[in-house]
Design a protein around this motif. Structure first.
Motif, mmCIF file in Angstrom:
data_model
loop_
_atom_site.group_PDB
_atom_site.id
_atom_site.type_symbol
_atom_site.label_atom_id
_atom_site.label_comp_id
_atom_site.label_asym_id
_atom_site.label_seq_id
_atom_site.Cartn_x
_atom_site.Cartn_y
_atom_site.Cartn_z
ATOM 1 N N GLU A 98 0.832 -1.208 0.000
ATOM 2 C CA GLU A 98 0.000 0.000 0.000
ATOM 3 C C GLU A 98 0.866 1.258 0.000
ATOM 4 O OE1 GLU A 98 -3.086 -0.059 -0.612
ATOM 5 O OE2 GLU A 98 -2.952 -2.243 -0.592
ATOM 6 N N LEU A 99 1.918 1.187 0.783
ATOM 7 C CA LEU A 99 2.775 2.375 0.840
ATOM 8 C C LEU A 99 3.443 2.647 -0.501
ATOM 9 C CD1 LEU A 99 4.537 2.574 4.271
ATOM 10 C CD2 LEU A 99 2.796 4.026 3.306
ATOM 11 N N ASN A 100 3.811 1.585 -1.174
ATOM 12 C CA ASN A 100 4.406 1.795 -2.492
ATOM 13 C C ASN A 100 3.403 2.447 -3.433
ATOM 14 O OD1 ASN A 100 6.958 0.935 -2.019
ATOM 15 N ND2 ASN A 100 6.500 -1.214 -2.468
ATOM 16 N N ARG A 101 2.173 2.005 -3.273
ATOM 17 C CA ARG A 101 1.135 2.590 -4.115
ATOM 18 C C ARG A 101 0.995 4.080 -3.802
ATOM 19 N NH1 ARG A 101 -3.525 -1.463 -3.800
ATOM 20 N NH2 ARG A 101 -1.988 -2.905 -4.629
ATOM 21 N N LEU A 102 0.999 4.357 -2.520
ATOM 22 C CA LEU A 102 0.900 5.749 -2.099
ATOM 23 C C LEU A 102 2.055 6.572 -2.649
ATOM 24 C CD1 LEU A 102 -0.085 5.957 1.639
ATOM 25 C CD2 LEU A 102 -1.083 7.209 -0.243
ATOM 26 N N LYS A 103 3.209 5.977 -2.577
ATOM 27 C CA LYS A 103 4.403 6.682 -3.038
ATOM 28 C C LYS A 103 4.261 7.045 -4.514
ATOM 29 C CE LYS A 103 9.353 6.041 -3.573
ATOM 30 N NZ LYS A 103 9.417 5.950 -5.014
ATOM 31 N N GLU A 104 3.756 6.077 -5.263
ATOM 32 C CA GLU A 104 3.552 6.355 -6.683
ATOM 33 C C GLU A 104 2.634 7.556 -6.870
ATOM 34 O OE1 GLU A 104 2.145 3.002 -9.037
ATOM 35 O OE2 GLU A 104 3.935 1.968 -8.278
ATOM 36 N N ILE A 105 1.579 7.542 -6.093
ATOM 37 C CA ILE A 105 0.615 8.640 -6.235
ATOM 38 C C ILE A 105 1.260 9.973 -5.862
ATOM 39 C CG2 ILE A 105 -1.493 9.613 -5.268
ATOM 40 C CD1 ILE A 105 -2.543 6.751 -5.060
ATOM 41 N N ILE A 106 1.972 9.948 -4.763
ATOM 42 C CA ILE A 106 2.590 11.203 -4.317
ATOM 43 C C ILE A 106 3.581 11.709 -5.351
ATOM 44 C CG2 ILE A 106 4.127 12.220 -2.603
ATOM 45 C CD1 ILE A 106 2.863 10.315 -0.564
ATOM 46 N N ASP A 107 4.366 10.787 -5.875
ATOM 47 C CA ASP A 107 5.408 11.225 -6.807
ATOM 48 C C ASP A 107 4.866 11.595 -8.166
ATOM 49 O OD1 ASP A 107 7.236 10.936 -4.897
ATOM 50 O OD2 ASP A 107 8.012 9.008 -5.561
ATOM 51 N N SER A 108 3.795 10.901 -8.559
ATOM 52 C CA SER A 108 3.362 11.130 -9.936
ATOM 53 C C SER A 108 2.361 12.265 -10.015
ATOM 54 C CB SER A 108 2.730 9.860 -10.483
ATOM 55 O OG SER A 108 1.518 9.630 -9.799
ATOM 56 N N LYS A 109 1.458 12.257 -9.061
ATOM 57 C CA LYS A 109 0.347 13.188 -9.181
ATOM 58 C C LYS A 109 0.819 14.628 -9.078
ATOM 59 C CE LYS A 109 -3.880 13.999 -6.767
ATOM 60 N NZ LYS A 109 -4.554 13.639 -5.547
ATOM 61 N N ASN A 110 0.172 15.444 -9.816
ATOM 62 C CA ASN A 110 0.504 16.851 -9.683
ATOM 63 C C ASN A 110 -0.194 17.371 -8.444
ATOM 64 O OD1 ASN A 110 1.939 16.816 -12.031
ATOM 65 N ND2 ASN A 110 0.102 17.210 -13.248
ATOM 66 N N PHE A 111 0.600 17.479 -7.420
ATOM 67 C CA PHE A 111 -0.002 17.912 -6.176
ATOM 68 C C PHE A 111 -0.366 19.380 -6.250
ATOM 69 C CE2 PHE A 111 -0.260 15.430 -2.268
ATOM 70 C CZ PHE A 111 -0.116 14.182 -2.838
ATOM 71 N N SER A 112 -1.315 19.709 -5.393
ATOM 72 C CA SER A 112 -1.786 21.095 -5.409
ATOM 73 C C SER A 112 -0.643 22.048 -5.147
ATOM 74 C CB SER A 112 -2.872 21.284 -4.369
ATOM 75 O OG SER A 112 -2.418 20.801 -3.118
ATOM 76 N N SER A 113 0.224 21.683 -4.236
ATOM 77 C CA SER A 113 1.359 22.578 -3.994
ATOM 78 C C SER A 113 2.550 21.729 -3.604
ATOM 79 C CB SER A 113 1.027 23.545 -2.872
ATOM 80 O OG SER A 113 0.978 22.844 -1.661
ATOM 81 N N PRO A 114 3.737 22.246 -3.881
ATOM 82 C CA PRO A 114 4.940 21.504 -3.497
ATOM 83 C C PRO A 114 4.975 21.258 -1.994
ATOM 84 C CG PRO A 114 5.509 23.378 -4.886
ATOM 85 C CD PRO A 114 4.055 23.491 -4.573
ATOM 86 N N LEU A 115 4.404 22.196 -1.268
ATOM 87 C CA LEU A 115 4.418 22.081 0.190
ATOM 88 C C LEU A 115 3.621 20.857 0.617
ATOM 89 C CD1 LEU A 115 5.553 23.858 2.444
ATOM 90 C CD2 LEU A 115 3.253 24.729 2.758
ATOM 91 N N ASN A 116 2.478 20.720 -0.021
ATOM 92 C CA ASN A 116 1.609 19.591 0.244
ATOM 93 C C ASN A 116 2.329 18.288 -0.057
ATOM 94 O OD1 ASN A 116 -0.604 18.158 0.773
ATOM 95 N ND2 ASN A 116 -1.919 19.139 -0.749
ATOM 96 N N GLN A 117 3.013 18.305 -1.168
ATOM 97 C CA GLN A 117 3.726 17.119 -1.605
ATOM 98 C C GLN A 117 4.819 16.759 -0.599
ATOM 99 O OE1 GLN A 117 5.274 17.632 -5.513
ATOM 100 N NE2 GLN A 117 4.898 15.509 -6.018
ATOM 101 N N LEU A 118 5.493 17.789 -0.150
ATOM 102 C CA LEU A 118 6.549 17.583 0.829
ATOM 103 C C LEU A 118 5.971 16.949 2.085
ATOM 104 C CD1 LEU A 118 9.554 18.473 1.607
ATOM 105 C CD2 LEU A 118 8.434 20.318 2.792
ATOM 106 N N GLN A 119 4.864 17.476 2.508
ATOM 107 C CA GLN A 119 4.229 16.977 3.718
ATOM 108 C C GLN A 119 3.850 15.507 3.549
ATOM 109 O OE1 GLN A 119 3.861 18.787 6.646
ATOM 110 N NE2 GLN A 119 3.484 16.679 7.269
ATOM 111 N N ASN A 120 3.309 15.207 2.382
ATOM 112 C CA ASN A 120 2.920 13.830 2.113
ATOM 113 C C ASN A 120 4.122 12.893 2.130
ATOM 114 O OD1 ASN A 120 0.034 13.140 1.399
ATOM 115 N ND2 ASN A 120 0.292 15.154 0.504
ATOM 116 N N ARG A 121 5.209 13.391 1.560
ATOM 117 C CA ARG A 121 6.416 12.556 1.546
ATOM 118 C C ARG A 121 6.881 12.285 2.961
ATOM 119 N NH1 ARG A 121 8.682 15.357 -3.310
ATOM 120 N NH2 ARG A 121 7.873 14.042 -4.963
#
Lengths: 948, 447
Positions: free
Chosen positions: B192-215
């Motif tokens: 599941e985490l790998n799946r999440l990682k894919e989403i975080i890395d691929s998806k165009n997140f609303s903001s880089p900050l958000n993406q950072l937080q998710n990472r």
């Protein structure tokens, strides 16, 4: 009495003027033309005066334009600008008709020129690109008349010589001019009616306007008021005098005008007067200071707060107008008044929250008439932020222009809190009304006044601001309304009294950091890109001067400011340079020599530090600056109190370079390693060439002397020479820094010694080293171990005896040469590969060169990005250090990289005149920085090419 | 030793429920007063539906079961509410038809990978609309809050199959991961985490900050997995050393460096990452420091062996007190902390290797001291190394020293080495020049 007698002609002039009005629309054209033709010939005589493109003839009809005499009492503002211009044009056309009738080519030519000039104005006023039909019609008329005149050879012969000359000139001009409007003329000739109608309509409309105007004039309360006041106030008749005299002393007139029962002054009067004064802006003969005074007077008689605000805005902009040139600055006392006006504005805005200041909404005509008790929102046009920014700029300029060693400068600096309080209040206001974007801009201004202040200076400023105001400055208390009252104390007290609601003293938090943090968070949230970038730089700067290197470094790296600094405006680039300089100093104080060197080396590689930091003008050997450039540069200069001490900076840079370079040189006696600091090497060569070495005088001499000592491993002398520099007393924690420096010198001396003399030893005891270099055993052990690990020193420890045992790895001469040959061969292969790539890159259809170029580029970018992340970043950052020179140099570097591939290696280096040197320096560092990764990339692409 | 405890820094990046294991561990270790931990747990529970548990804790916190420590009415009311909701979900909840559908294996067969089709089919044939599906999500969330993690996971799996709401399905994914972690299903959680990682890395997140937080969340959550999953040691290095993640660590979560450092030290095959790790540690030393990073710094930056040894001693406590690293395994009647032992073994080897590299002759007794061993222990250890030819050295037993054989590269070899490279490169070059030319010639002949 005399006054009555004198008053009569004034009335008579007025009457006659209104009679002329009447004539304008009721009488037949002919009569008017007669008058005009006379005046037309007048205008011929004093041609220069009419140069403005305005008919002088209808003096009474169009007094709006004439500020020199009579009736500034109001009817000049009544008509809209557009009608006015059209009217003027029409009159010129009429004048031309007259000239045609009497076959006067001279005046015709004159009028024609006038007409053309006027055309621009009309078009501008009408806000359309369409050419007025009236004009086209006039052209047609002229053309016809010209043809007629030319056809009539007889008449031509009879003409006076000047007339004939004018005719010929006219012929040429008309031909040229008409080409532009060929189409319209054609149209006009085809459908003369439509043009005729239009013109007539225009005329009718205008007539109506005029009617209205004249009516308005009759009712003009202003004038009535004046005549009343004249009639009533007998005692002051001496001053009252004829209109002409009053004209020269406008302010006195104003006094008179308004020197009566306040209840009789209406909003209309004030508004009219305001418009009048505003319209006079930029006219000949209007004193800038007088305008300010007039407007200031008006603020007191303003009837509503909104009106007062409106007038205040005009006052402020008039105050900014006082100094017209870009170079000079606003007079200090005007600046202070302006500050007070700003505070007044804020008072009003605070008091009446329903007044909204905007630039976007065009307020209604009578918007400001709404009184204090009006509940809805009142729109007033104005831009607080623009005013504030201008205020700041002016403050900055004064400091730029003032000699920093005079008392004036200090005095001026003490006025900084005054600006800060305005800024603070404006920001508060903007936050209150929710205009956070603008608030962020204001916050930036505040940041830019605070960022360069270390805590001590900040404290001093805080104390200064907290002192009671009169002790700060004697003249300060009498500013504002009181000041105005002093100016003309005969005037009535202001009608709208605004209490001082806005604080007049800035409030500062305890530490500069807190203030910065508060402002920063606002800016980061709401600022635009440039604001954010600048704020970020200021923040980094402030961290750097507060000795928080790691925070500053992280901020810089995370912000990726280095990437885009070349695209920023020059003042931001200067700020960036200052940040880098300060960061270097900070790293040095923290004992991070490599980092400090990385930050500073770029700054010194060009040899134009002063220019890069905007701390003085430097003469360039290679290329003379144009006066224009020089002026620009002067305008960018930092005020003295913001300077970074150049000697300290130079010392820091050179010492860092020394500490890095000396062991490096010692290590690379055999293999010619690339110097870490070219600048330093160059300086060293110069100093070694000297026949006699005198005692060191300047910073550079000191460092060179220290270098010589360090080269021999004499750490004591090296340190004592360096510590004898005067500049260390500028450092806050001087002892600490010197202690650090001493340790570093010892370390590097040890390293240098080992590099230089290891070949002479079979073994060396740790004990001996520690005594030689006065280092602790552990420390020395650590340094030597590190050298062994990094294979800088071919040796190993003998643990039981605590000795270094050296391995003999001496190369024979032959071997050394072989190594050199291997190096050269690899260079050869590399250039072969490049040549190949350049060739095939152009010819192979499979791999379009463009694509490849991009590929390279992006891989490059990737690498740089990585630098940020993995932060040799700092080194990388240093390399990419921007600045103007740096920026262009870098461009050169790139070009060279690509150019090299395209067999045009030399092109990039000559990037730009004097930049030659930095261009060159950069090329080398650039290409070497690419180093290994590049090789790999090349191999890959080579393979691909091979397969294709 | 509480100073090196990271719980407070880890917790903000974890789910409420994921913090419980950490608190349990702390309670066990007794680093903090019992009451504090219980109070913390109670606060933590306030946001969940695990009311019974909360009541139990409340009781133990406020003096056992004797009357006055009884939970207040608020808690009881809350309990009633939760139970009520639970009952409602099972009896009258809006998602009931969906449950009925999902419970029937034959009907489930009807589902296809095409989401649109499924939605359509459900709507048409079973009158199950988007509302029901969203209700499924809510129910899952409720179960999760109640501590029924396996139920929650099951619901969420179903939801992900059906849902078209991308935002919620990402959240569902987080929920599944949390549930699987709490259920100790490491394989599933990893997936599941790998799946999440894919989403975080691929998806165009609303903001880089958000993406950072998710990472950062992802990294924190993954700690549970990496220190329990058999392949976790590689996983953590792979994940954390990715540029974007390393960046995130440096930006906002530098305490994660501890886990990265431990992972690198313990992983023999990833020795090459050491250099990079040291670089990062050095950069972050002003903002994060603990004995483990200090140990590496001493050893590889300052070559200060005494300092390294000192830090290594401190490391023991740090590891034992770390919820992820200090996991105990009961073997018979002795408990061991496998990670600690492994870490120490490797760290010792690091010291030894480095030490040997810069020495020609070492006194074994000093070496033993540095390695934190007894003399004969050390001698035996060294002997083993020499025997297995990991170490090129000889023991001089008489003087009690270890003598290293210095082997340095011959000059000739060096020269040959540097020229060898040229050879291949030139070959490549000529090859690529000749080939097209030949091709052209042949083409010309062919014409």
């Amino acid at each position: 009495s005399l006054s009555q007698v004198e008053a009569k002609p004034a009335a008579a002039t007025m009457q006659s003027s209104s009679r002329f009005w009447g004539q304008g629309d009721s009488e037949s054209e002919e009569e008017e033309e007669e008058v005009e033709s006379e005046q037309g010939s007048d205008s011929e005589d004093d041609g220069g005066r009419g140069g403005g493109g305005r008919g002088t003839q209808n003096r009474y009809l169009k007094t709006q334009e004439d500020d020199s005499d009579e009736s500034d009492s109001g009817h000049r503002v009544i008509r809209s600008l557009r009608d006015k211009r059209n009217e003027e044009m029409r009159s010129i056309v009429d004048q031309m008709r007259n000239a045609m009738k009497i076959n006067d080519w001279v005046s015709l030519q004159e009028s024609f020129e006038k007409l053309n000039k006027h055309l621009e104005k009309v078009v501008r006023v009408n806000e359309s690109t369409e050419i007025p039909k009236m004009y086209i019609k006039a052209l047609v008329l002229l053309e016809d008349f010209l043809a007629e005149a030319l056809a009539n050879k007889e008449a031509k012969k009879k003409m006076s010589s000047s007339n004939a000359k004018a005719l010929n000139a006219m012929k040429q001009k008309l031909k040229k001019n008409n080409k532009l409007y060929e189409e319209q003329i054609q149209k006009c000739r085809e459908h003369p009616e439509s043009f005729e109608d239009e013109a007539a309509d225009d005329k009718d409309e205008d007539d109506d306007d005029e009617d209205e105007d004249s009516e308005a004039e009759i009712e003009d309360p202003d004038k009535i008021a004046i005549s009343e006041s004249e009639a009533e106030v007998d005692e002051e008749n001496e001053n009252d005098g004829p209109w002409e005299r009053k004209q020269t002393k406008k302010d006195k007139l104003m006094d008179k005008q308004f020197l009566k029962d306040p209840s009789e002054i209406t909003w209309d009067i004030v508004d009219k007067k305001l418009k009048e004064i505003v319209a006079s802006r930029g006219k000949k003969g209007t004193g800038r200071i007088e305008r300010v005074e007039q407007l200031t007077f008006l603020t007191r008689v303003a009837k509503t707060p909104a009106q007062k605000l409106e007038i205040l805005f005009h006052v402020i902009s008039a105050q900014f107008d006082v100094n017209p040139s870009l170079l000079g600055h606003m007079p200090v006392n005007v600046w202070k008044k302006c500050v007070n006006n700003m505070l007044l504005v804020l008072d009003i805005l605070q008091q009446y929250p329903n007044i909204v200041v905007e630039t976007s909404v065009e307020p209604e005509e009578k918007e400001t008439q709404k009184g204090a008790d009006y509940n809805g929102t009142i729109h007033v046009t104005g831009d607080l932020v623009a005013f504030l920014e201008r205020l700041d700029t002016e403050f900055f300029k004064t400091l730029q222009c003032t000699d920093p060693y005079t008392k004036d400068y200090v005095q001026r600096l003490r006025e900084e809190p005054q600006f800060l309080v305005v800024a603070q209040n404006v920001q508060d206001y903007l936050e209150r009304v929710g205009n956070l974007k603008a608030a962020a801009k204001v916050a930036l201004r505040r940041v830019e006044l605070v960022y360069y202040k270390p805590q001590e200076v900040y404290d001093a400023m805080r104390k200064l601001a907290e002192q009671p105001e009169d002790s700060v400055e004697e003249g300060d208390a009498e500013t504002g309304e009181e000041h105005q009252a002093l100016d003309d104390n005969r005037g009535p007290p202001p009608f709208v009294v605004i209490p001082e609601v806005v604080p007049r003293k800035p409030t500062f938090p305890e530490s500069g950091r807190t203030l910065m943090d508060g402002l920063m968070s606002l800016i980061y949230k709401y600022g635009d890109e440039r604001t954010k970038a600048r704020a970020m730089l200021c923040d980094i700067y402030h961290h750097a001067i507060s000795d928080e290197f790691s925070v500053a470094r992280d901020l810089l790296l995370m912000s990726h400011l280095q990437d885009g600094v070349q695209l920023m405006d020059i003042s931001s680039q200067i700020l960036f340079n200052r940040v880098m300089a300060q960061l270097g100093l900070c790293a040095f104080r923290a004992g991070l020599i490599n980092e400090a060197h990385g930050c500073l080396t770029e700054l010194y590689s060009t040899g134009r530090v002063k220019e890069l930091l905007a701390q003085g003008v430097q003469q360039s050997r290679y290329h003379e600056k144009t006066p224009e450039q020089e002026r620009l540069e002067r305008r960018r200069q930092m005020p003295y109190h913001m300077h970074i001490n150049l000697e300290l900076l130079e010392a820091t840079h050179l010492i860092c370079a020394m500490l890095i370079e000396v062991p490096n040189m010692a290590a690379s006696t055999y293999d010619k390693r690339r110097p870490m600091s070219k600048t330093f090497r160059r300086l060293l060569e110069v100093s070694e060439r000297q026949t006699f070495v005198g005692p060191p005088e300047n910073v550079r001499d000191h460092v060179m002397a220290a270098t010589r000592a360090l080269n021999k491993g004499d750490h004591q002398k090296a340190f004592s020479v360096i510590s004898s520099l005067e500049i260390w007393k500028l450092l806050r924690n001087r002892e600490h820094v010197l202690e650090m420096l001493k340790l570093k010198v010892k370390e590097e001396a040890l390293r240098t010694y080992l590099f230089s003399y290891s070949s002479c030893y079979e073994s060396l005891s740790l004990n001996q080293l520690t005594t030689m270099f006065d280092l602790s055993e552990q420390h020395a052990h650590s340094i030597v171990s590190k050298m062994m690990m990094h294979e800088e020193l071919h040796a190993s420890w003998d643990q039981p005896t605590k000795c270094i045992v050296f391995h003999s790895v001496d190369q024979t001469r032959l071997q050394g040469l072989l190594f050199q040959m291997a190096d050269k061969l690899s260079v050869l292969v590399e250039s072969n590969e490049r040549a190949y790539e350049a060739r095939t890159g152009g010819t192979l259809e499979g791999v379009p060169p463009r694509r490849r170029g991009e590929g390279q580029d992006s891989s490059n970018m990737g690498k740089w990005q990585e630098n940020f992340v993995s932060s040799q970043g700092r080194q990388g950052g240093g390399n990419r250090f921007g600045g103007r020179g740096g920026g262009s140099g870098q461009g050169g570097g790139y070009q060279r990289d690509y150019g090299g591939r395209g067999n045009q290696g030399s092109r990039g280096g000559y990037g730009g005149g004097s930049r030659f040197q930095d261009g060159r320096g950069r090329n080398q560092s650039g290409s070497s920085a690419r180093g290994g990764g590049d090789g790999g990339a090349r191999m890959v692409s080579l393979n691909r090419a091979g397969r294709v | 030793m509480a100073e090196h405890d990271l719980t407070a820094r880890l917790a903000p990046h974890l789910d409420r429920h994921l913090v419980f294991p950490l608190l349990e561990f702390l309670q066990e270790r007794g680093l903090y007063p019992e009451e504090e931990i219980l109070a913390a747990k109670l606060r933590l529970l306030a946001g969940t539906n695990m009311v019974d548990y909360a009541m139990a804790i409340h009781r133990s916190l406020h003096g056992g079961a004797d009357g006055d420590g009884a939970p207040d009415d608020g808690m009881a009311a809350r309990r009633a509410e939760v139970v009520d909701r639970l009952v409602r979900i099972q009896q009258t909840g809006p998602a009931l038809p969906l449950y009925a559908f999902l419970r029937d294996p034959q009907l489930v067969q009807l589902l296809r990978p095409d989401k649109q089709y499924n939605l359509h089919m459900l709507q048409e044939r079973f009158q199950i609309g988007p509302d029901q599906i969203e209700a499924l999500y809510d129910d899952a969330k409720f179960h999760f809050e109640c501590g029924y993690y396996s139920d929650a996971a099951a619901y969420l799996y179903q939801y992900r199959v059906l849902s078209t709401n991308s935002d919620r399905s990402v959240r569902a994914l987080w929920g599944i991961s949390a549930s699987e972690i709490l259920n100790r299903n490491w394989d599933a959680a990893m997936e599941e985490l790998n799946r999440l990682k894919e989403i975080i890395d691929s998806k165009n997140f609303s903001s880089p900050l958000n993406q950072l937080q998710n990472r950062i969340w992802l990294m924190h959550w993954s700690l549970f997995i990496f220190f329990n999953h058999e392949n976790g040691r590689n996983g953590i290095i792979d994940l954390f050393f990715q540029d974007r993640y390393l960046n995130a660590i440096q930006t906002n979560a530098n305490h994660l460096l501890r886990y990265l450092a431990v992972a690198v030290v313990m992983n023999k095959r990833r020795r090459n990452m050491l250099k990079e790790l040291i670089k990062v540690i050095q950069q972050e030393q002003h903002s994060y420091k603990d004995p483990i990073t200090e140990f590496l710094e001493c050893l590889y930056v300052n070559y200060d062996f005494d300092g390294a040894q000192q830090s290594l001693m401190e490391c023991e406590q740090v590891i034992l007190n770390d919820p992820f690293l200090g996991k105990r395994i009961e073997l018979g009647n002795s408990t061991t902390v496998p990670l600690r032992d492994e870490f120490f073994e490797n760290a010792r080897q690091f010291i030894f290797e480095t030490y040997c590299r810069i020495h020609r002759c070492i006194d074994i007794s000093i070496l033993a001291e540095k390695l934190n061993m007894r003399y004969d222990e050390a001698e035996l250890w060294i002997m083993n190394l020499v025997k297995s030819s990991k170490l090129d050295a000889k023991i001089d037993s008489a003087s009690g020293t270890l003598i290293m054989t210095v082997n340095r590269v011959d000059v000739h070899e060096q020269i040959i080495e540097s020229l060898k490279n040229l050879n291949t490169r030139t070959y490549m070059l000529s090859q690529s020049i000749v080939e097209p030319a030949q091709a052209a010639q042949q083409a010309a002949k062919g014409d």
